[in-house]
Every structure is written in C-alpha cells, then in structure tokens.
Design a protein around this motif. Sequence first.
Motif, mmCIF file in Angstrom:
data_model
loop_
_atom_site.group_PDB
_atom_site.id
_atom_site.type_symbol
_atom_site.label_atom_id
_atom_site.label_comp_id
_atom_site.label_asym_id
_atom_site.label_seq_id
_atom_site.Cartn_x
_atom_site.Cartn_y
_atom_site.Cartn_z
ATOM 1 N N LEU A 1 0.829 -1.209 0.000
ATOM 2 C CA LEU A 1 0.000 0.000 0.000
ATOM 3 C C LEU A 1 0.862 1.257 0.000
ATOM 4 O O LEU A 1 0.578 2.215 -0.720
ATOM 5 C CB LEU A 1 -0.941 0.000 1.205
ATOM 6 N N ALA A 2 1.925 1.254 0.791
ATOM 7 C CA ALA A 2 2.818 2.408 0.830
ATOM 8 C C ALA A 2 3.499 2.623 -0.518
ATOM 9 O O ALA A 2 3.607 3.762 -1.000
ATOM 10 C CB ALA A 2 3.861 2.228 1.932
ATOM 11 N N LEU A 3 3.942 1.548 -1.154
ATOM 12 C CA LEU A 3 4.556 1.672 -2.475
ATOM 13 C C LEU A 3 3.554 2.157 -3.517
ATOM 14 O O LEU A 3 3.890 2.952 -4.394
ATOM 15 C CB LEU A 3 5.152 0.332 -2.908
ATOM 16 N N PHE A 4 2.319 1.682 -3.430
ATOM 17 C CA PHE A 4 1.291 2.110 -4.370
ATOM 18 C C PHE A 4 1.005 3.606 -4.226
ATOM 19 O O PHE A 4 0.954 4.337 -5.213
ATOM 20 C CB PHE A 4 0.019 1.297 -4.154
ATOM 21 N N LEU A 5 0.843 4.054 -2.987
ATOM 22 C CA LEU A 5 0.566 5.471 -2.756
ATOM 23 C C LEU A 5 1.764 6.345 -3.134
ATOM 24 O O LEU A 5 1.590 7.438 -3.677
ATOM 25 C CB LEU A 5 0.166 5.697 -1.298
ATOM 26 N N LEU A 6 2.963 5.859 -2.867
ATOM 27 C CA LEU A 6 4.162 6.589 -3.270
ATOM 28 C C LEU A 6 4.237 6.695 -4.795
ATOM 29 O O LEU A 6 4.587 7.748 -5.329
ATOM 30 C CB LEU A 6 5.415 5.900 -2.734
ATOM 31 N N GLY A 7 3.884 5.633 -5.486
ATOM 32 C CA GLY A 7 3.881 5.662 -6.945
ATOM 33 C C GLY A 7 2.882 6.663 -7.495
ATOM 34 O O GLY A 7 3.172 7.391 -8.451
ATOM 35 N N MET A 8 1.695 6.706 -6.905
ATOM 36 C CA MET A 8 0.703 7.687 -7.343
ATOM 37 C C MET A 8 1.184 9.113 -7.085
ATOM 38 O O MET A 8 0.996 10.009 -7.905
ATOM 39 C CB MET A 8 -0.623 7.455 -6.614
ATOM 40 N N LEU A 9 1.824 9.308 -5.943
ATOM 41 C CA LEU A 9 2.360 10.621 -5.613
ATOM 42 C C LEU A 9 3.465 11.037 -6.587
ATOM 43 O O LEU A 9 3.496 12.174 -7.070
ATOM 44 C CB LEU A 9 2.898 10.615 -4.187
ATOM 45 N N LEU A 10 4.348 10.107 -6.914
ATOM 46 C CA LEU A 10 5.422 10.403 -7.859
ATOM 47 C C LEU A 10 4.877 10.720 -9.245
ATOM 48 O O LEU A 10 5.360 11.642 -9.914
ATOM 49 C CB LEU A 10 6.398 9.229 -7.935
ATOM 50 N N MET A 11 3.873 9.976 -9.690
ATOM 51 C CA MET A 11 3.285 10.261 -10.995
ATOM 52 C C MET A 11 2.587 11.611 -10.997
ATOM 53 O O MET A 11 2.570 12.309 -12.014
ATOM 54 C CB MET A 11 2.317 9.154 -11.409
ATOM 55 N N GLY A 12 2.026 12.000 -9.882
ATOM 56 C CA GLY A 12 1.402 13.321 -9.790
ATOM 57 C C GLY A 12 2.426 14.442 -9.805
ATOM 58 O O GLY A 12 2.215 15.479 -10.439
ATOM 59 N N TYR A 13 3.537 14.244 -9.106
ATOM 60 C CA TYR A 13 4.580 15.266 -9.084
ATOM 61 C C TYR A 13 5.319 15.380 -10.420
ATOM 62 O O TYR A 13 6.013 16.355 -10.654
ATOM 63 C CB TYR A 13 5.596 14.988 -7.982
ATOM 64 N N ALA A 14 5.172 14.413 -11.296
ATOM 65 C CA ALA A 14 5.848 14.460 -12.596
ATOM 66 C C ALA A 14 5.308 15.591 -13.458
ATOM 67 O O ALA A 14 5.973 16.018 -14.399
ATOM 68 C CB ALA A 14 5.685 13.134 -13.324
ATOM 69 N N PHE A 15 4.134 16.101 -13.154
ATOM 70 C CA PHE A 15 3.540 17.164 -13.955
ATOM 71 C C PHE A 15 3.776 18.555 -13.376
ATOM 72 O O PHE A 15 3.182 19.527 -13.853
ATOM 73 C CB PHE A 15 2.046 16.901 -14.140
ATOM 74 N N GLU A 16 4.613 18.665 -12.361
ATOM 75 C CA GLU A 16 4.997 19.965 -11.839
ATOM 76 C C GLU A 16 5.920 20.659 -12.840
ATOM 77 O O GLU A 16 6.676 20.003 -13.555
ATOM 78 C CB GLU A 16 5.714 19.812 -10.493
ATOM 79 N N PRO A 17 5.914 21.983 -12.885
ATOM 80 C CA PRO A 17 6.702 22.693 -13.905
ATOM 81 C C PRO A 17 8.212 22.477 -13.836
ATOM 82 O O PRO A 17 8.859 22.341 -14.862
ATOM 83 C CB PRO A 17 6.368 24.157 -13.648
ATOM 84 N N ASP A 18 8.794 22.450 -12.660
ATOM 85 C CA ASP A 18 10.253 22.363 -12.541
ATOM 86 C C ASP A 18 10.736 20.977 -12.140
ATOM 87 O O ASP A 18 11.760 20.832 -11.489
ATOM 88 C CB ASP A 18 10.757 23.384 -11.520
ATOM 89 N N ALA A 19 10.003 19.955 -12.520
ATOM 90 C CA ALA A 19 10.354 18.592 -12.112
ATOM 91 C C ALA A 19 10.963 17.824 -13.288
ATOM 92 O O ALA A 19 10.668 18.113 -14.442
ATOM 93 C CB ALA A 19 9.107 17.866 -11.622
ATOM 94 N N PRO A 20 11.812 16.849 -12.981
ATOM 95 C CA PRO A 20 12.293 15.960 -14.052
ATOM 96 C C PRO A 20 11.163 14.980 -14.427
ATOM 97 O O PRO A 20 10.976 13.947 -13.786
ATOM 98 C CB PRO A 20 13.480 15.249 -13.426
ATOM 99 N N HIS A 21 10.420 15.320 -15.448
ATOM 100 C CA HIS A 21 9.157 14.651 -15.763
ATOM 101 C C HIS A 21 9.324 13.148 -16.002
ATOM 102 O O HIS A 21 8.612 12.346 -15.400
ATOM 103 C CB HIS A 21 8.515 15.295 -16.995
ATOM 104 N N GLY A 22 10.218 12.789 -16.874
ATOM 105 C CA GLY A 22 10.356 11.378 -17.234
ATOM 106 C C GLY A 22 10.802 10.502 -16.086
ATOM 107 O O GLY A 22 10.303 9.394 -15.901
#
Length: 57
Positions: free
Chosen positions: A10-31
């Motif tokens: 569950l922790a890994l799943f939620l962390l993955g969702m969080l990481l995918m969400g942060y990928a769309f921030e303007p100054d983030a390394p998207h890929g």
Amino acid sequence: MKIIAFVIALALFLLGMLLMGYAFEPDAPHGILFFAGIASVAVSLAIPFHVLKRVDG
C-alpha cells in the motif's frame, strides 16, 4: 506476514501515485518521476500477486 506485506504494498502504491502526480509539476524531471511512479506501482502489485503466492503456499 500478510499484514506487513499489505502495508508495504500500500505504501509503495501510494508513493507511486504521488510520484506520478509530481511528474507534472513545472520544474520537475518529468520522465524520471513518472517512470519511478510506474515502477513503484508495478512493484506494489507484484508483492501480492507473485511474492505472497510463493510464501503462503
């Protein structure tokens, strides 16, 4: 054993969702963030499907 594996998955799943969400921030390394999120979700699904099947029986 099952409860510990569930909490880790569950922790890994939620962390993955969080990481995918942060990928769309303007100054983030998207890929890198999006790939890390997908990898985290994949590992979180592999724990109950593959690892626990081998441990329990």
